[in-house]
Structure formats: structure tokens, C-alpha cells
Scaffold this active site. Structure first.
Site, PDB file in Angstrom:
ATOM      1  N   GLY A  72      52.074  -2.301 -52.350  1.00  0.00           N
ATOM      2  CA  GLY A  72      52.312  -3.470 -53.189  1.00  0.00           C
ATOM      3  C   GLY A  72      51.159  -3.869 -54.075  1.00  0.00           C
ATOM      4  N   CYS A 129      56.371  -0.742 -62.444  1.00  0.00           N
ATOM      5  CA  CYS A 129      56.332  -2.094 -61.888  1.00  0.00           C
ATOM      6  C   CYS A 129      57.537  -2.881 -62.398  1.00  0.00           C
ATOM      7  CB  CYS A 129      55.052  -2.818 -62.318  1.00  0.00           C
ATOM      8  SG  CYS A 129      53.537  -2.010 -61.811  1.00  0.00           S
ATOM      9  N   GLY A 216      52.802  13.379 -51.588  1.00  0.00           N
ATOM     10  CA  GLY A 216      52.417  14.474 -50.711  1.00  0.00           C
ATOM     11  C   GLY A 216      53.041  15.791 -51.141  1.00  0.00           C
ATOM     12  N   GLY A 264      45.886  12.975 -54.861  1.00  0.00           N
ATOM     13  CA  GLY A 264      46.069  11.682 -54.220  1.00  0.00           C
ATOM     14  C   GLY A 264      46.163  11.753 -52.713  1.00  0.00           C
TER      15      GLY A 264
END
Length: 303
Positions: A72, A129, A216, A264
């Protein structure tokens, strides 16, 4: 040895490997393991106009070959970033990419304007968003939405600007074209795919937010396909991300058309992953006689 430097929208990166936003914080924890100058750049934790506490827990869930997150956008806000984090980051010898987010165009514009006179090297727009002024619809799921938010922020952003694209769309290349048309200097993709897990004993979602973003190795083939499609439709640089965990993945992304890559989720299980990727990439370039990593970009020979 081959030259691994790349030019990303006018910003020189010492190598094409960038730490993706949200997985690397502001780099302080990882700086305990190695100099951050070993990275081409750091895309910082998503930054909003004001401090955000993020979603209530649980907000992380493991999945086969990846993870779901619904953090969030927890962050200290742009003023805290400028005061506490940016000065330290600029001493680390790597490019600083400010990832920004908001709930309405005015928020994005205000953050971009605040960053324009700062020392950040590049601004990355997280457009996945909800737009509260459009009934909660995400900015990045229609070409019109992408063009509108990009054009609005472009007027306030003096820094090179990269738009991070959502994969939860029907034609991501059309969205990339919209970003380019509205003034983006580069695009990065993909952001996370929307996913869900359920606790079968409680019959409730594992994440308090019900759904979250899947990242992932499981998403790598989807990300690779989208990078290839986008690179064949736009003239601006493309940064590829989504499931990269080894050097072979990075080579594939570059061949598909990426100028640089972001890593990431792999940092959570291997904080040294970028060093292994860079070493493998360097070895590949040298074995195949490349003088520069830039020679790889877009060299896929598709059928």
C-alpha cells in the site's frame, strides 16, 4: 571487457542493472553488504506527497515461484525523502530514480514539481494507482488515462521522466505509445500482475487487502513478452522488469529490446543477486565478442 554503461533517457548508468522500486527501500539496509555503486541505479520506494502508513497486515503472501504484496505504498512522504534519504543516496555513487505515486493528478504533479529542483537523476511514474477522481479506476489501464496523467506530470517535471506500465491491460504497447506521445522519456515494465490467495481453513483471503501484486520468477515470461511488444512500438528507451533472478533473464530482456533492467523480488532471497547477474552478463558479452552491452538491445531475431 565489454563496456556495460548505458544511457537511459540522458542519464548515464554505470551498468544496466537497477534495483526496482519497493523491494530495495532507499538502499540503507543493502549498503551494509556492498557499495551501492555496484548498481546502475536505485528506483526508490514509491514516494507520495504526504506520509502513508500503507495497508494493514497481512500484506505479504508467498506463491509458487513468487510472492503477492499489498503493502500500500507505505512511505515517509516527499519532504522526508528530500531531507533524510536523498542526500545520503547521492553519496552512494549510483543513479537515483524517484518513483512517485498519487491518488489524483494534482498529487503526482506536486511531487514531480518538488523533485524537479532536487538532485534526483530521473523520475519514475507509478501509474498503477487508483484515481479517486475517476471512481477509483487506475490511471494506467487505458491509453487515455496514461496519456492524461503523463501529460499532466510532464508540465511539472523538469527531470527525465519514465512511466512504469501496468500489465493488467489488454494492449500494453498501446499504453506505451500513449506515454511516449504525452512526453515520457522512457517506459519501464512490467509492474505487478493482480493476484489472490485464500486461506482454506478460515475461508478468507490471506491478504487483508484481498488482492495483491504478483511478482517473482513466475511472471518473467509475461514480462518478457510485453517488453518485446513495447520495444517494437516505441522509440523511447524501455526498461524491463518482472521476475528477473539470474543473468540469463537479463540477457533475454535486453535481446527483447530493453535498454536496462530492474531486479526486484529476487533481492528478498539473495541480496547479492545483482552482482551475480552483472558478472554473468559481463561473461556473456565477452564470450560473444560484444564491445558494449548496448549492442544486445533489441537483437532478438523473431520468426
Amino acid at each position: 571487457m565489454a563496456d556495460v554503461r548505458v544511457n537511459l533517457a540522458g542519464v548515464l548508468l554505470q551498468n544496466p542493472i537497477i534495483a526496482a522500486s519497493g523491494t530495495f527501500g532507499f538502499g540503507r539496509e543493502y549498503a551494509k553488504f556492498y557499495p551501492l555503486s555496484t548498481l546502475g541505479g536505485i528506483s526508490c520506494k514509491g514516494t507520495t506527497l504526504r506520509e502513508r502508513p500503507g495497508n494493514p497486515p497481512p500484506r505479504i503472501a508467498e506463491t509458487p515461484s513468487g510472492m503477492l504484496n499489498a503493502v500500500g505504498l507505505q512511505n515517509p512522504g516527499v519532504e522526508a525523502f528530500l531531507e533524510n534519504d536523498l542526500p545520503w543516496l547521492k553519496e552512494q555513487g549510483t543513479a537515483v530514480i524517484a518513483n512517485i505515486a498519487g491518488s489524483c493528478p494534482e498529487d503526482y504533479c506536486a511531487v514531480a514539481e518538488r523533485l524537479s529542483d532536487s538532485a534526483v537523476d530521473l523520475v519514475e511514474l507509478n501509474i498503477s494507482c487508483p484515481n479517486v477522481k475517476a471512481g477509483g479506476v487506475q490511471f494506467g489501464v487505458t491509453a487515455e488515462g496514461v496519456e492524461s496523467i503523463t501529460r499532466a506530470v510532464r508540465r511539472h517535471c523538469k527531470k527525465p521522466m519514465m512511466v512504469k506500465l501496468s500489465p493488467n491491460v489488454t494492449d500494453i504497447a498501446a499504453l506505451a505509445e500513449a506515454a511516449e506521445f504525452a512526453g515520457a522519456d522512457a517506459v519501464s515494465l512490467i509492474n505487478t500482475l493482480t493476484g489472490m490467495r485464500i486461506d482454506i481453513e478460515t475461508r478468507r483471503p490471506i491478504l487483508h487487502n484481498n488482492t495483491g501484486g504478483l511478482s517473482g520468477p513466475a511472471v518473467f515470461p509475461v514480462a518478457l513478452r510485453m517488453v518485446w511488444q513495447v520495444a517494437n512500438r516505441v522509440k523511447i528507451p524501455v526498461v524491463g522488469l518482472g521476475g528477473i533472478s539470474k543473468w540469463e533473464d537479463a540477457v533475454e530482456m535486453l535481446l527483447a529490446g530493453a535498454t536496462a533492467v530492474q531486479i526486484g523480488t529476487a533481492f528478498f532471497t539473495d541480496p547479492y543477486v545483482h552482482l551475480r547477474v552483472l558478472d554473468g552478463l559481463q561473461g556473456y558479452l565477452d564470450r560473444h565478442g560484444y564491445a558494449s552491452v548496448t549492442e544486445l538491445t533489441g537483437k532478438l531475431e523473431a520468426y
